[in-house]
Scaffold this active site. Structure first.
Site, PDB file in Angstrom:
ATOM      1  N   ASP A 501       0.863  -1.167   0.000  1.00 30.39           N
ATOM      2  CA  ASP A 501       0.000   0.000   0.000  1.00 30.39           C
ATOM      3  C   ASP A 501       0.910   1.231   0.000  1.00 30.39           C
ATOM      4  O   ASP A 501       2.095   1.131   0.353  1.00 30.39           O
ATOM      5  CB  ASP A 501      -0.888  -0.029   1.249  1.00 30.39           C
ATOM      6  N   LYS A 502       0.382   2.374  -0.394  1.00 31.43           N
ATOM      7  CA  LYS A 502       1.241   3.562  -0.445  1.00 31.43           C
ATOM      8  C   LYS A 502       1.131   4.390   0.831  1.00 31.43           C
ATOM      9  O   LYS A 502       2.072   4.459   1.625  1.00 31.43           O
ATOM     10  CB  LYS A 502       0.887   4.429  -1.661  1.00 31.43           C
ATOM     11  N   ARG A 678      -0.002  14.861  -2.526  1.00 33.11           N
ATOM     12  CA  ARG A 678      -1.348  14.322  -2.337  1.00 33.11           C
ATOM     13  C   ARG A 678      -2.321  15.473  -2.579  1.00 33.11           C
ATOM     14  O   ARG A 678      -2.239  16.519  -1.924  1.00 33.11           O
ATOM     15  CB  ARG A 678      -1.485  13.774  -0.910  1.00 33.11           C
ATOM     16  N   ASP A 744      -4.794   5.960  -4.058  1.00 32.07           N
ATOM     17  CA  ASP A 744      -4.473   7.343  -4.380  1.00 32.07           C
ATOM     18  C   ASP A 744      -4.441   7.580  -5.888  1.00 32.07           C
ATOM     19  O   ASP A 744      -4.559   6.665  -6.698  1.00 32.07           O
ATOM     20  CB  ASP A 744      -3.121   7.710  -3.759  1.00 32.07           C
ATOM     21  N   ASP A 872      -1.586  -1.028   5.906  1.00 33.21           N
ATOM     22  CA  ASP A 872      -1.846  -0.480   7.242  1.00 33.21           C
ATOM     23  C   ASP A 872      -3.008  -1.161   7.942  1.00 33.21           C
ATOM     24  O   ASP A 872      -3.376  -0.783   9.046  1.00 33.21           O
ATOM     25  CB  ASP A 872      -2.101   1.032   7.155  1.00 33.21           C
ATOM     26  N   ASN A 875      -7.796  -0.445   4.779  1.00 37.04           N
ATOM     27  CA  ASN A 875      -8.414  -0.817   3.503  1.00 37.04           C
ATOM     28  C   ASN A 875      -7.760  -2.043   2.880  1.00 37.04           C
ATOM     29  O   ASN A 875      -8.125  -2.438   1.776  1.00 37.04           O
ATOM     30  CB  ASN A 875      -8.328   0.356   2.515  1.00 37.04           C
TER      31      ASN A 875
END
Length: 1242
Positions: A501-502, A678, A744, A872, A875
């Site tokens: 994941d980012k 972002r 994202d 994390d 999700n």
């Protein structure tokens, strides 16, 4: 072209076979089901054979209960079955007995009434939808008896209409959204009836009684073999050795029972939870009952002071702030809002889905921190699922019934044990022939022959193989990596692809505010830097948007919520107030108020500050599928309500009026995202003046989240974690493929991929854009060079015949594919031929939903990759569970979201896990070879001595088995993993050329040296031949020669198979092992060179008469050791044998090849693919995608937030202030038809 066998992985349930019955079809827990009824004749026959075999057949049936059912029962339809046999996708078998019970719950039916199709039962998932009919006495009165069975803690009910069993899943499936709002409570009688159907609302973890555990352990295959071996040894008067084995077995069983019961008690104490809940009855009265009595359909009150949820419930009235860390590992509070009421808003009634409506569901095990409602009303929810069908129950089931680790190494070990058993069988025949020729007693022949079997098949092998895993788990814990599935440790050593994941994983969890790029009159204006945002005019809509469009709340006088929301709100310099005490905030008409904070230097007056106070009346929470959130607010001086929206720039732009979106929107957005920022977009819409308060709380979000005015872009910096780039580089150098899968923006993901070196500077990135069918046009693909906006792949159209048009792009180097979630779904559906290639070369996957992340992991597994996932835990839960090794970066010590949990919130844990996994795998490999070689060595020794009627003595066996073997195998696994990842993964094929050749050559070498010593001692002048005797006195020179050299050989094997780099540190770093070797070697030298009389007598050893001869054995052992080291180092471990020879053999045998290898070769051999041409820019590509998606059918699910009590529920609402009321007649205003009771789009 020769046919190539393709080796694929398994992901998801297998395809259903025609003519077979299934439960949970198409789901992860899909199981094949067969019905059986008892046959008296076959039952009698089977029990006769059980008696004839002295219970051995019954023991076999205990290990394979489904075979017992097949032998004693006849197959029948499910409607008449008394027993069902189930097989899951992992080829595990389960047996369950079908029971019947009367619906009123008075007791079980013992006479098996005749159940007529269509009248005996109904679809229980739809049972509660028929409440009105049931009340009239038509449906429930027909359900007199319930047929059901349990498997894996879940109850399955017979559906007479479908002629199959269905999961008693409560109201989670086939239920409309309006049904929950129609619920007014259940009577006590209805509740009892439903409890018969759905069971008790309890997640009970059974602590197995000690006696039952002892019996189960004793009759397991391993201990049955131990009992057999010890019985044999006692019969042969091997008392000491047999007693030691019995003692060790008792100790092992005791430790196992202690640990098992300790874990069961810990799980039970953690999971067990029962409390008193308040339920609403049909007459409107509220009553307190035990939470264990809850059933689907009950209406419960969520207490004002909060609680721990005891069931899955759908929120219908009021707001709740929830801590879901128990499920997701993330402790950020989440706001839960009521389920949309279609009947109240006049919109289409949609089927309820736990996944799609998760923002309205209070999950079992989560903690309610606060509840809120307006005007002192009750916060209510409808029970949807109970017991093991809840989210918490599913997690407990996954712990009690984990996914089996189908690991090739494990499968190979059992096959190899079978091969050793065949060797033992040959020895068995050899022994019988020898002893028959010597005319020995039948009893002695049986004892000696069976004894050889216990030597050839090592009883301690299964236990020894866990040594490496145990030490690896301890070392992982020292690195703050916790594991709940130890069997996954070995599998993690084979990982060759890792997904990340980012946000929060590769980049910092927190963000830094960069700037606010304002839009005015459809054009970008000034870019306001971080520190200047708070100085902007508070009356500007963009300030109100930043101050209100979030889910922040005050808990214990501290502002809590998503870190992104916190940073955005703090940049405004405004204050957030929640009037009243925490326990009574739900009484307030406007529970959240924001206003500018007056500080020196701001250009507005105190009166302006007061006039700009904004109250938040309604919140549409953020969902990954919608990619946005919004709030409905009102300024204290305004006559109308306002809607503010925040979310993904592309999504917000598509919902905004085209004239308010700047023409250079994509160029500006790309300018930020390509530098890794972002970016969020903000938009605003003033709502019609005549929308009153009650209508605001009935309205659906898709009715107001449109025709927005685009306000600007919120730019935040999301820095890479300092460990990210070195870890990615380390993994790439180890030939471990790295993939980014994030929700994202695509360009942000591309920038991060470049920055962390996931994509090298010289490598190209090709953006894969897919467009759905439109009208008569077929689905199409575009391949766009992400770095050069002038290079674009020509459109590939999917025609009816599947033909494609391709134009080559010269000079294309190694490239990566980048795919967005929207394109992923289209490619997966319309381009099945291209989809695997996209998966093989895909490196950046952006705008991926949680489901799509899990789909990517499954697709990689299907192609044969061993996949790891690091996220994390929020999700990424689905992907973490699906992966071979999932690591959750969570504060929870053992998050149930994944097999591994790291307390260090960085990806430094990934190479640590892989290193330890590789070390544990190589350790298991080495111990297996050591144990196998030990068995073969002892087998050779005994076979040689059997030739002359001799054998090793009891205490010689004791010294070898208990001292040498046990201690070396334990300390063998303490060697730590190597500090660097090797580019070559460790072998997992036990039947590869290297391990098989190693065992064969070492056995031959050992046999040669034992024969040498055996023959050499016979040439000595003082040698005396052994003479068989009735006392079984084995003291002889032949015994001495074979025993002494074999003792050296066992020590030698421990050293030879204790491999170091590149997967483990050198054995000299393992001080326990070195000390153990020194002790073993020292005692063996003592036994060899100068044993005391007491020692020689204890071992029953006949030493050579002169010391110089004894020293010769040291030289022979040294020569054997040197030959073994050279053989293992320069032959077995050579590149030629390990890789080239292995490849040659695989080609000759036409061995299966992983599909991803075949696809990679196809891509390399097709330089003209993907097709390239020069066309539009990247901005135009994104613009086209947005326009296509905006014209497609809207698939977003309605998401309603706020609180509204329906008038038909017997409660009224009084407001603190009133808005201008509208006449009864409808009026048209800005696209809405307004009525007193509902609002529908025009």
């Amino acid at each position: 072209m020769t046919d190539v066998k393709i080796k694929t992985g398994q992901a998801g349930p297998p395809a259903m076979k025609p003519g077979y019955n299934y439960i949970n079809p198409g789901q992860e827990d899909q199981m094949e089901i067969h019905g059986y009824k008892r046959s008296i004749m076959w039952t009698i026959i089977v029990w006769i054979f059980i008696i004839l075999t002295v219970g051995l057949l019954r023991l076999f049936y205990y290990w394979f209960p489904h075979l017992m059912i097949r032998s004693t029962h006849t197959k029948c339809s499910l409607s008449t079955a008394t027993v069902v046999v189930l097989k899951d996708q992992y080829l595990q078998w389960y047996v369950s007995h079908v029971r019947e019970m009367v619906v009123d719950g008075q007791g079980e039916n013992t006479d098996r009434p005749k159940l007529e199709r269509g009248t005996s039962t109904v679809s229980f998932t739809k049972l509660d939808e028929n409440e009105e009919a049931a009340a009239a006495g038509s449906t429930e009165q027909q359900i007199r008896f319930v047929r059901f069975f349990f498997t894996k803690k879940v109850k399955f009910l017979w559906n007479g209409d479908e002629q199959n069993f269905e999961k008693a899943s409560g109201l989670a499936e086939c239920t409309s959204c309006s049904f929950f709002h129609r619920q007014t409570g259940l009577s006590v009688e209805d509740q009892i009836k439903k409890r018969v159907i759905y069971g008790v609302n309890s997640i009970r973890v059974r602590v197995t009684p000690i006696f039952e555990l002892i019996i189960k352990q004793i009759i397991s295959p391993f201990y049955i073999f131990q009992v057999f071996s010890c019985s044999l040894w006692y019969a042969d008067e091997y008392y000491y050795y047999a007693s030691c084995i019995v003692f060790i077995s008792i100790l092992s069983i005791s430790v196992f029972i202690y640990q098992t019961r300790k874990m069961q008690r810990a799980l039970r104490n953690t999971i067990a939870s029962s409390t008193i809940v308040t339920v609403c009855r049909k007459n409107g009265a509220y009553e307190e009952i035990s939470s264990e009595d809850l059933v689907p359909g009950d209406v419960i009150e969520i207490p004002r002071h909060g609680c721990v949820m005891q069931c899955d419930a759908v929120l219908t009235c009021g707001n709740c702030i929830i801590n879901e860390s128990m499920l997701t590992g993330e402790s950020v509070p989440v706001t839960k809002t009521p389920l949309p009421n279609p009947s109240g808003s006049g919109t289409e009634d949609k089927p309820f889905s736990i996944k799609e409506h998760a923002r309205h569901v209070l999950f079992c095990g989560t903690k309610v921190i606060q509840t809120r409602y307006y005007d002192n009303q009750r916060v209510r929810a409808v029970v949807a699922r109970t017991g093991f069908t809840t989210s918490k129950g599913e997690l407990v089931r996954s712990i009690l019934h984990p996914k089996p680790v189908d690991f090739k190494f494990n499968r190979d070990t059992y096959i190899f044990i079978g091969i050793l058993a065949i060797i033992a069988g040959l020895g068995f025949i050899y022994t019988i022939i020898l002893m028959v020729i010597d005319e020995d007693d039948a009893s002695d022949i049986v004892l000696r022959a069976l004894d050889l079997i216990t030597i050839a098949v090592p009883p301690a092998l299964p236990a020894a193989l866990t040594v490496g895993i145990v030490f690896a788990q301890r070392r992982l814990k020292d690195n703050q990596i916790y594991c709940i599935l130890p069997n996954c440790i070995n599998v993690s050593g084979t990982i060759n692809t890792f997904c990340f994941d980012k946000t929060g994983t590769l980049t910092e969890d927190g963000l830094n505010m960069q700037s606010l790029h304002l839009v005015k009159d459809g054009s970008f204006t000034e870019e306001v830097q971080d520190k200047s945002i708070s100085m902007l005019d508070p009356t500007m809509p963009v300030m109100a948007a930043m101050a209100t469009c979030h889910s922040l709340t005050i808990i214990d006088n501290e502002l809590c919520g998503d870190p992104l929301d916190l940073i955005m709100f703090e940049a405004t310099g405004w204050d957030l107030e929640e009037p009243g005490q925490e326990h009574s905030r739900f009484d307030m008409m406007v529970p959240t108020v924001v206003k500018p904070h007056k500080v020196q230097g701001q250009p507005w007056s105190t009166q302006q500050t007061t006039d700009t106070e904004v109250g938040v009346l309604r919140q549409f929470t953020f969902t990954s599928s919608l990619q946005r959130m919004s709030v409905i607010t009102r300024r204290i001086t305004a006559n109308n309500f306002d809607l503010y929206c925040k979310g993904a720039p592309e999504k917000i732009a598509s919902l905004s009026k085209p004239e308010t979106v700047p023409s250079d929107f994509h160029e500006v957005l790309m300018g930020y995202t390509q530098h890794g920022y972002r970016v969020l977009a903000l938009a605003w819409r003033p709502l019609p003046d005549k929308l009153n308060y009650s209508k605001i709380h009935r309205i659906q979000r898709e009715q107001v989240e449109k025709n927005l005015t685009f306000l600007g872009l919120l730019v935040m910096e999301n820095r890479l974690k300092p460990e990210t780039t070195p870890v990615i580089q380390e993994l790439k150098e180890a030939n471990i493929r790295t993939i980014m899968v994030t929700g994202d923006n695509m360009l942000t993901a591309l920038s991060v991929a470049r920055e962390c070196k996931m994509v090298d500077q010289h490598e190209k990135v090709i953006l894969v854009q897919a467009y759905p069918p439109q009208g008569k046009a077929n689905a199409s693909l575009e391949f766009v060079n992400a770095e050069n906006t002038n290079d674009k792949v020509k459109k590939v159209e999917m025609s009816v015949t599947g033909s494609e048009t391709k134009i080559s792009m010269p000079g294309l180097q190694y490239y990566h594919f980048a795919v967005e979630g929207r394109s992923w779904a289209i490619i997966r559906q319309y381009f099945p031929d291209i989809f695997p290639k996209v998966v093989v070369r895909g490196t950046i996957f952006a705008r991926m939903s949680p489901d799509q992340k899990a789909q990517l992991v499954e697709a990689l597994q299907e192609l044969g990759y061993y996949v790891g996932m690091c996220g994390d835990g929020a999700n990424d839960c689905g992907a973490l569970k699906t992966a071979h090794a999932g690591i959750s970066l969570s504060e929870a010590e053992a998050s149930v979201a994944s097999p591994f949990t790291s307390k260090k919130p960085s990806i430094i844990c990934v190479p640590t896990l892989i290193r330890q996994g590789r070390g544990a795998l190589v350790t298991s490999f080495g111990i297996f070879k050591f144990m196998a070689a030990y068995s073969l060595t002892q087998f050779v020794s005994v076979c040689m001595l059997y030739w002359i009627g001799n054998n090793l003595t009891d205490f010689e066996f004791l010294y070898i088995d208990l001292f040498l073997l046990t201690t070396l195998s334990i300390t063998f696994g303490r060697t730590d993993a190597y500090h660097k990842l090797s580019p070559q993964p460790p072998l997992i094929n036990l039947f590869g050329i290297a391990p098989i050749l190693s065992l064969i050559l070492h056995t031959a070498l050992i046999t040669g040296f034992q024969v040498l010593c055996y023959l050499h001692v016979m040439q000595q002048s003082w040698f005396v031949d052994y003479v068989e005797n009735e006392d079984d006195d084995y003291i002889s020179y032949e015994n001495m020669a074979v025993y002494i050299i074999s003792c050296y050989q066992y020590i030698m094997l421990g050293v030879v198979f204790s491999k170091g780099a590149p997967y483990r540190k050198h054995m000299f770093t393992n001080y326990w092992f070195i000390a153990n070797l020194a002790l073993c070697l020292g005692i063996t030298l003592w036994v060899n060179i100068y044993p005391t009389d007491g020692l020689a007598e204890f071992l029953e050893l006949q030493s050579a008469p002169d010391v110089p001869f004894r020293l010769i054995y040291i030289g022979i052992a040294a020569a054997n050791f040197l030959a073994a080291i050279l053989l293992e180092t320069f032959v077995i471990d050579s590149y030629f044998v390990s890789w080239k020879l292995q490849e040659s053999v695989e080609k000759c045998c036409n061995s299966a090849t992983y599909q991803y290898h075949i696809l990679e070769d196809e891509i390399k051999e097709s330089p003209q693919w993907p097709p390239i041409s020069h066309s539009t820019s990247l901005v135009q590509v994104f613009g086209r995608m947005d326009s296509v998606m905006s014209t497609s059918k809207e698939e977003d699910q309605a998401s309603l937030s706020g609180s509204l009590m329906d008038s038909d529920q017997g409660e009224t609402t009084e407001t603190v202030f009133t808005l201008e009321e509208v006449d009864k007649k409808a009026s048209v205003n800005e696209g809405f038809v307004e009525d007193e009771d509902f609002v529908t789009p025009l």
